[in-house]
Design an enzyme around this catalytic site. Structure first.
Site, short mmCIF file in Angstrom:
data_model
loop_
_atom_site.label_atom_id
_atom_site.label_comp_id
_atom_site.label_asym_id
_atom_site.label_seq_id
_atom_site.Cartn_x
_atom_site.Cartn_y
_atom_site.Cartn_z
N ALA A 100 11.99 -15.40 -3.04
CA ALA A 100 12.55 -15.07 -1.73
C ALA A 100 12.84 -16.37 -0.97
O ALA A 100 13.37 -17.33 -1.55
CB ALA A 100 11.64 -14.12 -0.97
N SER A 101 12.46 -16.47 0.29
CA SER A 101 12.87 -17.62 1.10
C SER A 101 12.15 -18.92 0.78
O SER A 101 12.56 -19.98 1.29
CB SER A 101 12.71 -17.30 2.59
OG SER A 101 13.73 -16.43 3.01
N VAL A 102 11.14 -18.89 -0.06
CA VAL A 102 10.59 -20.16 -0.57
C VAL A 102 11.68 -20.90 -1.33
O VAL A 102 11.63 -22.13 -1.49
CB VAL A 102 9.33 -19.89 -1.43
CG1 VAL A 102 8.84 -21.16 -2.13
CG2 VAL A 102 8.21 -19.31 -0.56
N LYS A 118 14.50 -21.63 -0.23
CA LYS A 118 15.30 -22.46 0.67
C LYS A 118 15.02 -23.95 0.49
O LYS A 118 15.91 -24.79 0.70
CB LYS A 118 15.09 -22.03 2.12
CG LYS A 118 15.76 -20.71 2.47
CD LYS A 118 15.59 -20.34 3.92
CE LYS A 118 16.47 -19.15 4.31
NZ LYS A 118 16.07 -17.89 3.65
#
Length: 362
Positions: free
Chosen positions: A66-68, A70
């Site tokens: 998921a947003s890790v 980024k």
């Protein structure tokens, strides 16, 4: 009940107690790694990778970050910046002609200070849900509908998945290769992250070995199921081709390699990394708590922390790096739970690592 931790051996015992207790009570399903100066102090796999087949997780299971993710997208931009192919101050239309918003720079996308509207809301309103969207579709929907910008660039911080999708498009435009291939060639392969990839499972219709499927709670059915089976989670299908804000998939060991590389200059210089780990000043001269792909905080007890969490139906993830002490906590869960419990688990681990009283979440 509060408990106290001291030596590394005691910390191991306490971490084992924490996660076995949570797993036994079915309050945690996932993989954990805690590092002390790069050496695994604790590592564990708890629960199921696939419910239908009763396949259990193991410490090499592959999770959606998921947003890790980024932090990897931001690293791609930093690599291109060091090559002289991108400036952080370049505006978006430099790379994406006809971009409908002016004066937004690469820096603004990296730091969530662009003011751009959320693409998920845009697709919920306008998209044909029989089709799976990709990154170019995000750009085209912004051009077509031109939803109002939320604020002027750098006026304030507002978390923006849209910004990181555009960063992935910029990486493709500048490098002349796909985002997935760029990540593989410039980050995963050099760091020997052999099981890490940009992976859009539904879009590509390909399966990978040892995959941890993400499950959500279907309260009306009284069980956990894949989000694909629930009408109110249909966005996991029609948004599955989108990259940059998520969809890096990885393992505990590969994330350990990532953590170690960020203490070196294998990918970019220390000066570049320092910029990534530094808060930005907003227009009113107040600092934000976000750098380039990382949240930042300073704690009198633990020093400087750079971290990022991620959430997507079926997955909750967190990677925290305690820079002044070279400690790292990697948290990968593939069974939906409330955010408060996740935060309580993170706080308990942090307290164990820094010899403070801690509480096992109820």
């Amino acid at each position: 009940m509060e408990r106290q931790s001291n030596s590394l051996e005691q910390q191991f015992i306490q971490l084992e107690e924490l996660f076995t207790t949570l797993a036994d009570k079915k309050k945690f399903n996932g993989n954990i790694m805690v590092l002390d100066k790069g050496v695994p102090l604790y590592k564990g796999a708890f629960g199921y990778a696939q419910l239908a087949s009763s396949t259990m997780l193991n410490t090499d299971s592959v999770f959606e970050l998921a947003s890790v993710s980024k932090a990897f997208t931001a690293m791609g931009i930093m690599i291109l910046q060091e090559q002289g192919k991108i400036s952080y101050e370049d505006t978006i239309e430099t790379f994406l002609p006809d971009f409908p918003y002016a004066d937004i720079s690469v820096h603004h996308l990296l730091t969530h200070t662009s003011g751009l509207p959320d693409y998920m809301a845009l697709f919920e309103q306008h998209w044909d849900r029989s089709k799976i969207a990709a990154n170019q579709d995000v750009l085209e929907q912004l051009k077509l509908h031109k939803p109002d910008i939320h604020f002027r660039p750098n006026e304030k911080y507002e978390y923006s998945n849209t910004g990181y999708v555009l960063l992935a498009l910029i990486i493709e435009q500048v490098s002349g290769t796909s985002f997935a291939d760029f990540m593989e060639q410039r980050i995963f392969y050099p760091l020997e992250m052999e099981k890490t990839r940009v992976y859009n499972r539904r879009y590509t219709q390909k399966s990978i070995d040892n995959y941890a499927y993400g499950y959500v709670s279907a309260h009306h059915l009284g069980k956990y199921c894949l989000p694909d089976e629930l009408a109110d989670h249909d966005f996991v299908i029609y948004l599955d081709g989108i990259q940059g804000d998520g969809v890096v998939n990885s393992t505990l060991e590969d994330l350990r390699k990532w953590d170690r590389a960020l203490y070196t200059e294998k990918l970019v210089s220390k000066d570049t990394l320092e910029k990534a780990f530094s808060p930005v000043l907003l227009a009113d001269h107040q600092p934000s708590d976000y750098g380039y792909g990382w949240r930042i905080r300073n704690d009198s007890g633990v020093g400087k922390v750079v971290c990022h969490g991620g959430g997507w139906p079926g997955y909750q993830t967190w990677l925290g790096r305690y820079l002044d002490h070279d400690k790292t906590f990697i948290y990968l869960s593939n069974m939906e739970q409330d955010g408060e419990r996740t935060q309580a688990i993170i706080e308990a681990v942090e307290n164990i690592l820094f010899d403070r009283p801690y509480r096992i979440p109820e």
